[in-house]
Design a protein around this motif. Structure first.
Motif: not given
Length: 612
Positions: A362-378
């Motif tokens: 769980t890091v910015p943009g990802f939660s348990g293998g699911d993407k929470t955004t289509l953006d590249l990492p900040a």
């Protein structure tokens, strides 16, 4: 079977799940229990057979398919006439490397090119971004780290252009860090390449099968023999025990030797995988004993001196020794390198450790293998903005296994190459395309959207707005898109209905010509636009062919479409060829996207319902 019955509840209980799986063509089961020698897993199959949910013929069919595959792969060498077992020495064989390179080159997609590509001889490059020198990113999920030697984009460009023309700009610490430490940076205790590996078996033999829920406790409590059963030199830290008959499934491995950095700087060093520890000069720097197998690597940031020998000791199994050279001042290094470069090659994206199955990440943009955004990492977005501010042209190379938002790149980069997770020769393939040794010919197999807001809710199973077939918005890059260094032209289509009418099938023919001055491969795509009836897609790909042509060469391309190719599914689930007027397009991408192609129309009568 476990997912069908226990997790998704598709079947009411395990025997019914067995029947559903086998009748759908699933021949083997893979989950934590099957991999861990759990006792009693055969009971549900026996129950399904005893209750007549499956037959012996169903079991025979699955076994024949499974053992046929093993037979053909040389996995059953004891049978008369069986192919010989393949030795591990074939990994990385020249013919396999050539195939890997061809696959990588053909899969990469040139999304944008304002004329900067192919790169001109003598150009000076600064390679920026966290993935420029990365090798872990080359592999997707469920791939072996013991494949052929990986080639990063940096190494590929150095080989293609000369090392003096290419400069690496180290990135800061990133969630994408963690590449396998190469043998060139490892020495055994007596100074030979690699590490000294010792394998220890348990003092008490482990059971052949484990009662459900007991394996982890038994393995954790295991005691190991004082003397190793095997001692040998290995290239690095990794699971190479399958060729050691004396080593049991449950064992402890110890690797010792020295880590020798090629140059001084800041490094992140640690382990990936689970169940192991790593010490450097006697200090613990990575403890993976309580992590999941697919968690991100555990690394410690260290200042290391080039050429110095650092004593390392790794213990456990299922672990890999990883590292990453990083910068303490990445922005300053980028500005300094850009001043001396003609072009910035930014290698950015994700890794399959981030977009993986059922991870605990769980890091910015990802939660348990699911993407929470289509953006590249900040941090990558910030780096690209800094690169733009230098005024130097940016050639963007992206590595990812799913769509990412490339709106910024489309507006600001001089060229964009989608490289995916391209395999062991990925860096060579990317360099060959960027320098023009290989003509780009890949096409997008999915749509690149701007945002998750463009997509229906994940739990909505309706097709409205889903995939290129039903998406009514404007994507950043559409399904089927891909550029070339040469130009192809399509002659008007000839459409020939089958006897009795188009609803029985038809043939579509065009003539494809390489109108440019370079040899290349074109992927001719055939799309259908259907009569307007509820449930039909707005458009659908119904065929494609890859055609290699020399400059000026032309060739006829023919597509034979069956009634099923022409069919669509109505709202009631019935599949048929709908009555009305169709448009068929053959070209370099979807119609209406500005690419070369030709379109024709035909009519069909309503067909009978087709099998689902």
């Amino acid at each position: 079977v476990k997912d069908i019955a226990d997790n998704h509840k598709y079947a009411p209980e395990s025997a019914a799940a067995v029947a559903a799986a086998m009748r759908a063509g699933v021949d083997n089961e893979c989950n934590g229990e099957t991999l861990g020698d759990t006792a009693g897993l055969e009971t549900r199959y026996r129950d399904a057979l005893n209750r007549d949910l499956i037959t012996e013929a169903d079991v025979d069919q699955s076994l024949v398919r499974l053992f046929t595959a093993r037979y053909r792969n040389g996995d059953l060498p004891g049978l008369a006439g069986a192919p010989k077992a393949l030795p591990t020495s074939v990994v990385g064989a020249p013919e396999h490397r050539r195939l890997a390179l061809a696959a990588a080159e053909r899969s990469m997609v040139l999304l944008k090119n304002d004329g900067i590509l192919p790169l001109k001889p003598g150009v000076k490059l600064a390679v920026i971004g966290p993935l420029g020198d990365a090798t872990r990113v080359l592999r997707g999920n469920y791939s072996s780290p013991l494949s052929g030697a990986p080639v990063s984009v940096l190494e590929g460009l150095k080989t293609a252009l000369g090392a003096s023309q290419v400069t690496l700009v180290p990135f800061g610490e990133s969630v994408t860090d963690g590449d396998r430490v190469p043998t060139s940076a490892l020495l055994t205790p007596d100074g030979k390449p690699g590490l000294l590996a010792r394998y220890y078996n348990p003092t008490t033999p482990m059971p052949a099968q484990y009662a459900r829920g007991t394996r982890e406790k038994l393995v954790a409590a295991a005691k190991y023999q004082a003397q190793p059963v095997v001692t040998r030199i290995e290239p690095d830290v990794g699971d190479r025990n399958l060729d050691l008959a004396r080593v049991t499934d449950v064992h402890r491995t110890e690797w010792t030797g020295f880590l020798v950095p090629p140059e001084s700087g800041t490094y992140r060093v640690g382990l990936s995988g689970s169940g192991g520890t790593l010490t450097l000069d006697g200090k613990m720097i990575s403890d993976r004993r309580k992590t999941r197998w697919n968690d991100l690597p555990g690394m410690t940031t260290l200042k290391l001196e080039g050429g110095r020998r650092y004593a390392i000791r790794a213990e456990g199994s299922g672990i890999d020794l990883v590292w990453k050279r990083v910068s303490d001042a990445p922005s300053a290094e980028l500005r300094r390198a850009a001043a001396a470069a003609d072009v910035l090659v930014a290698v950015v994206g994700l890794t399959s450790d981030l977009e993986a199955e059922e991870t605990g990440v769980t890091v910015p943009g990802f939660s348990g293998g699911d993407k929470t955004t289509l953006d590249l990492p900040a941090d990558q977005i910030a780096m690209l903005e800094q690169a733009k501010a230098t005024g130097k042209p940016i050639v963007l190379v992206t590595m990812n296994g799913s769509p990412i938002n490339l709106a910024w790149a489309k507006d600001n980069a001089a060229a964009v190459l989608e490289a995916w997770y391209p395999g062991e020769t990925g860096g060579t393939a990317a360099a060959n395309i960027l320098t023009g040794r290989t003509n780009p010919s890949g096409r997008l197999p999915l749509t690149f959207y701007r945002s998750v807001a463009d997509l229906p809710p994940f739990g909505d199973y309706a097709m409205k707005g889903r995939t290129y077939r039903y998406f009514a918005g404007t994507p950043v890059y559409p399904f089927g898109h891909g550029l070339s260094y040469t130009k192809f032209g399509y002659a008007p289509l000839t459409v020939t209905p089958a006897r009795g009418g188009a609803e029985n099938g038809l043939r579509v023919t065009t003539r494809l010509t390489n109108q440019g001055d370079r040899p290349g491969e074109e992927v001719a795509q055939l799309y259908l636009d259907f009569p307007d009836r509820p449930g039909t897609p707005r458009i659908a790909l119904r065929g494609f062919q890859r055609v290699a042509l020399r400059p000026g060469e032309a060739r006829s391309v023919t597509f034979d479409l069956s009634p099923r190719d022409l069919s669509s599914v109505a709202l009631d689930g019935a599949r048929s060829v709908a009555a009305g007027t169709y448009r068929v397009t053959v070209g370099a991408g979807q119609p209406g996207t500005g690419v070369a192609g030709q379109t024709a129309s035909f009519t069909a009568r309503q067909s009978a319902e087709l099998p689902k």
